[in-house]
Design a protein around this motif. Structure first.
Motif, short mmCIF file in Angstrom:
data_model
loop_
_atom_site.label_atom_id
_atom_site.label_comp_id
_atom_site.label_asym_id
_atom_site.label_seq_id
_atom_site.Cartn_x
_atom_site.Cartn_y
_atom_site.Cartn_z
N LEU A 100 0.79 -1.11 -0.08
CA LEU A 100 0.13 0.04 -0.05
C LEU A 100 0.84 1.28 0.11
O LEU A 100 1.85 1.19 0.87
CB LEU A 100 -1.09 0.02 1.30
CG LEU A 100 -1.91 0.96 1.35
CD1 LEU A 100 -3.10 0.89 0.57
CD2 LEU A 100 -2.38 1.18 2.79
N GLN A 101 0.60 2.26 -0.88
CA GLN A 101 1.27 3.55 -0.94
C GLN A 101 1.23 4.21 0.45
O GLN A 101 2.27 4.88 1.00
CB GLN A 101 1.21 4.12 -2.19
CG GLN A 101 2.21 5.17 -2.34
CD GLN A 101 3.67 4.60 -2.68
OE1 GLN A 101 3.91 3.71 -3.20
NE2 GLN A 101 4.71 5.44 -1.95
N ARG A 102 -0.18 4.53 0.69
CA ARG A 102 -0.39 5.47 1.70
C ARG A 102 -1.60 4.88 2.39
O ARG A 102 -2.47 4.25 1.63
CB ARG A 102 -0.80 6.72 1.22
CG ARG A 102 0.29 7.71 0.91
CD ARG A 102 -0.08 9.35 1.04
NE ARG A 102 -1.28 9.32 -0.07
CZ ARG A 102 -2.38 9.83 0.54
NH1 ARG A 102 -2.40 10.61 1.60
NH2 ARG A 102 -3.52 9.99 -0.37
N PRO A 103 -2.04 4.93 3.54
CA PRO A 103 -0.88 5.57 4.59
C PRO A 103 0.08 4.81 5.05
O PRO A 103 0.05 3.60 4.91
CB PRO A 103 -1.91 5.99 5.98
CG PRO A 103 -2.97 4.85 5.65
CD PRO A 103 -2.98 4.59 4.44
N LYS A 104 0.98 5.32 5.75
CA LYS A 104 2.09 4.21 6.40
C LYS A 104 1.22 3.44 7.74
O LYS A 104 0.62 3.70 8.34
CB LYS A 104 3.01 5.29 7.25
CG LYS A 104 3.95 6.06 6.40
CD LYS A 104 5.09 5.04 5.68
CE LYS A 104 6.03 5.87 4.98
NZ LYS A 104 6.29 4.74 3.64
N LEU A 105 1.61 2.08 7.20
CA LEU A 105 0.94 1.37 8.30
C LEU A 105 1.47 0.71 9.61
O LEU A 105 0.63 -0.03 10.29
CB LEU A 105 0.53 0.09 7.41
CG LEU A 105 -0.36 0.23 6.21
CD1 LEU A 105 -0.76 -1.37 5.52
CD2 LEU A 105 -1.90 0.67 6.69
#
Ligand code: MG
Length: 157
Positions: A100-105
Motif C-alpha cells: 500500500l502506498q499510503r497511509p504508513k501502516l
C-alpha cells in the motif's frame, strides 16, 4: 506439515472505510469490493485454504451471494479456520505482506496481528504482518489499489 499461499488485490475508492487485517485504518479512501474488501484477510484466507487444498475464498464465499455483501472478513476468517480444523489441521504460523502506498501502516501492524491472532485463536507470535510501498510504481504506487500476499503453514491436529 503443509504450506499454502494467498494473493489478493482490491481497488481504492472514495467513500469506503479502509479495513485491513480486521481493523479500520483512518484514510481518505478505502478498499472496494463485495465484502469489506479486507485485502490482507483475503490473502490469509486463501493461504489457509490453499494449505489444506480446500479451494479458494471465491468457492467458499461467492461474491454473487448477498449473504457476504459488506461482510466482515474476520467472520470469513473464523469460518475458514473452522473448515481447516474440520479437515484435520491447525495453523502453525502465518506470514503476510500488504502493499500500500499510503497511509504508513506501521502504527497499525500490531493491532492487525492481535486481531488476526484473536480471530484464529492462536498466539500473537504465530502471526506476522509486514507492509511495503511499491516506490510509487504500478497500481499500488499510484494509489489505485492495494495488494496482499500471505503464506500459511498448517500442521495435523
Ligand atoms: Mg478479495
Amino acid at each position: 506439515m503443509r504450506i499454502g499461499f494467498g494473493y489478493d488485490v482490491h481497488r481504492l475508492v472514495e467513500g469506503r472505510p479502509l479495513i485491513l487485517g480486521g481493523i479500520e485504518v483512518p484514510h481518505d479512501t478505502g478498499l472496494d469490493g463485495h465484502s469489506d474488501a479486507d485485502v490482507l484477510l483475503h490473502a490469509i484466507i486463501d493461504a489457509m485454504l490453499g494449505a489444506a487444498a480446500l479451494g479458494d475464498i471465491g468457492s467458499h464465499f461467492p461474491d454473487t451471494d448477498p449473504q457476504w455483501l459488506d461482510a466482515d472478513s474476520s467472520l470469513l476468517l473464523a469460518e475458514v479456520a473452522q473448515r481447516v480444523e474440520k479437515a484435520g489441521y491447525r495453523v502453525a504460523n502465518i506470514d503476510a505482506t500488504v502493499a500500500l502506498q499510503r497511509p504508513k501502516l506501521r502504527p497499525f501492524i500490531d493491532p492487525m496481528r492481535r486481531s488476526i491472532a484473536q480471530t484464529l485463536g492462536v498466539e500473537l507470535g504465530q502471526v506476522s504482518v509486514k507492509a511495503t510501498t511499491t516506490e510509487r510504481l504500478g497500481f499500488v504506487g499510484q494509489e489505485a489499489g492495494a495488494a496482499a500476499s500471505a503464506v500459511c503453514l498448517i500442521v495435523p491436529l
